[in-house]
Design an enzyme around this catalytic site. Structure first.
Site, mmCIF file in Angstrom:
data_model
loop_
_atom_site.group_PDB
_atom_site.id
_atom_site.type_symbol
_atom_site.label_atom_id
_atom_site.label_comp_id
_atom_site.label_asym_id
_atom_site.label_seq_id
_atom_site.Cartn_x
_atom_site.Cartn_y
_atom_site.Cartn_z
ATOM 1 N N TRP A 274 4.877 8.201 -28.963
ATOM 2 C CA TRP A 274 4.873 9.503 -28.296
ATOM 3 C C TRP A 274 6.032 10.364 -28.777
ATOM 4 O O TRP A 274 5.860 11.551 -29.092
ATOM 5 C CB TRP A 274 4.946 9.328 -26.780
ATOM 6 C CG TRP A 274 4.888 10.643 -26.030
ATOM 7 C CD1 TRP A 274 3.761 11.288 -25.614
ATOM 8 C CD2 TRP A 274 5.997 11.458 -25.634
ATOM 9 N NE1 TRP A 274 4.101 12.469 -24.979
ATOM 10 C CE2 TRP A 274 5.459 12.597 -24.985
ATOM 11 C CE3 TRP A 274 7.379 11.352 -25.772
ATOM 12 C CZ2 TRP A 274 6.260 13.613 -24.460
ATOM 13 C CZ3 TRP A 274 8.185 12.364 -25.255
ATOM 14 C CH2 TRP A 274 7.622 13.475 -24.601
ATOM 15 N N GLY B 224 -1.707 9.645 -26.613
ATOM 16 C CA GLY B 224 -1.139 8.998 -25.439
ATOM 17 C C GLY B 224 -0.437 9.952 -24.499
ATOM 18 O O GLY B 224 0.096 9.524 -23.469
ATOM 19 N N ASP B 225 -0.421 11.233 -24.817
ATOM 20 C CA ASP B 225 0.280 12.197 -23.967
ATOM 21 C C ASP B 225 -0.589 12.581 -22.768
ATOM 22 O O ASP B 225 -1.742 13.006 -22.930
ATOM 23 C CB ASP B 225 0.621 13.451 -24.774
ATOM 24 C CG ASP B 225 1.415 14.444 -23.950
ATOM 25 O OD1 ASP B 225 2.641 14.313 -23.894
ATOM 26 O OD2 ASP B 225 0.785 15.335 -23.333
ATOM 27 N N LEU B 226 -0.030 12.451 -21.578
ATOM 28 C CA LEU B 226 -0.802 12.693 -20.359
ATOM 29 C C LEU B 226 -1.255 14.140 -20.266
ATOM 30 O O LEU B 226 -2.398 14.419 -19.860
ATOM 31 C CB LEU B 226 0.032 12.313 -19.133
ATOM 32 C CG LEU B 226 -0.663 12.445 -17.778
ATOM 33 C CD1 LEU B 226 -1.916 11.584 -17.717
ATOM 34 C CD2 LEU B 226 0.303 12.085 -16.650
#
Length: 272
Positions: free
Chosen positions: A202, A221-223
Site C-alpha cells: 500500500w 488494497g486501498d479501502l
C-alpha cells in the site's frame, strides 16, 4: 479522424501517435451505491494543454504536467462512460505536483503511517527540524546519525525509528538509491521497496502515485479506492483484488487517475 479518436489512439498498444504536452492515511497523500444511476451530462471536448510534448512510455511515465493529466482524462472519459460521468462532475482535475526526492518521500510515508494528519504533520515538522537545511538535509547518512532516543524525543515510536534506520541502511548499502528508484519499473519498485521494514505494498502504491506520479497504479488494497469502485458500479460488496483488476482494466494505462477519482467520490459521500 476526430480529435478525441486521435488522442485515444495514443493509448493503444503500438500507436505511433504522440500528443502534446487508511481512509485516514489516504488523506495525507491525497488528502449507498451510485452505479449506473449517475446522471450523464453532455460531454465537453477537453482541450489538451500546450505544455511540452509528453509521450507516456514505460521509460518515462509521469503525471507531472497538465497535458499528461488531460490525456489521461480523455482516455478515461472515452473508455468508461460511468467514470466519465463522474469526471464531468469535478471542475478541478487532479494535480500531481510533489517534487520531493524519493528518500525524503519514503521517510515521510513512514512517519505518517497510522496517524491522523494533524498529529503526523506535527511529528514530521519536528523530524525536519533535526536536520541542517530542513528537508534538503534529510539524507540517508543524516538519518543514520540519529539514535532511536533522538527520534523518540520528537514523538517517533521505537518501531518507526527502526523503519527509518532500515530505509537509510538500504540506501547506504546500495540496495536503494534515488537514481535507481526513478529508473525502476512499477513491479521492481514493489519488489525492492517492500524489502524495507515498515514499507508494504500500500505504501509503495501511494509513493508511486503521489511522489513518482506513475500513471497506471491501481491500489487494490486501498479501502477508499475499493469503496469508490463499489459505489461507482453499484456493487453489493466491496470488490477484492481480482475483481478490482477486472473492473478497472478499462482504465489502463491511467489507473492512477481513476483511483484519484475514487477517493474524491468517497469524500463527496462523506460531506453529504
Amino acid at each position: 479522424m476526430s480529435l478525441r479518436k486521435t488522442l485515444t489512439a495514443v493509448n493503444k498498444p503500438g500507436s505511433s501517435i504522440s500528443v502534446a504536452g487508511n481512509l485516514n492515511n489516504v488523506s495525507e497523500v491525497t488528502g449507498s451505491s451510485t452505479s449506473s444511476r449517475i446522471t450523464f451530462r453532455p460531454r465537453k471536448l477537453r482541450k489538451v494543454s500546450s505544455d511540452p510534448i509528453i509521450v507516456i512510455t514505460a521509460s518515462s511515465p509521469s503525471l507531472s504536467t497538465k497535458s499528461a493529466v488531460d490525456l489521461a482524462l480523455l482516455h478515461l472519459e472515452s473508455s468508461d462512460e460511468i467514470l466519465g460521468a463522474l469526471i464531468t462532475t469535478h471542475n478541478d482535475p487532479p494535480v500531481f505536483e510533489s517534487a520531493n526526492p524519493p528518500f525524503l518521500s519514503l521517510a515521510r510515508s513512514i512517519l505518517y503511517q497510522q496517524l491522523a494528519t494533524k498529529a503526523a504533520k506535527c511529528i514530521y515538522d519536528r523530524f525536519i527540524s533535526l536536520f541542517d537545511g530542513g528537508e534538503s538535509g534529510v539524507l540517508p547518512e543524516s538519518v543514520i546519525s540519529l539514535s532511536a532516543v533522538d527520534l523518540r524525543k520528537i514523538g517517533v515510536s521505537g518501531r518507526k525509528a527502526s523503519y527509518l534506520h532500515d530505509l537509510a541502511d538500504k540506501y547506504k548499502s546500495g540496495v536503494l538509491s534515488d537514481e535507481l528508484i526513478l529508473k525502476m519499473s512499477d513491479e521492481e519498485l514493489i519488489d525492492r521497496l517492500t524489502l524495507v521494514k515498515g514499507i508494504g505494498v500500500w505504501t509503495v502504491h501511494m509513493f508511486m502515485i503521489f511522489s513518482l506520479h506513475r500513471p497506471d497504479v491501481l491500489p487494490v488494497g486501498d479501502l477508499g479506492v475499493r469503496k469508490g469502485v463499489k459505489d461507482l458500479y453499484g456493487l453489493r460488496d466491496l470488490p477484492g483484488p481480482l475483481q478490482m483488476e477486472q473492473l478497472c482494466e478499462k482504465w489502463r494505462p491511467y489507473r492512477s487517475v481513476g483511483s484519484w477519482y475514487m477517493w474524491r467520490l468517497i469524500e463527496a459521500r462523506k460531506t453529504k
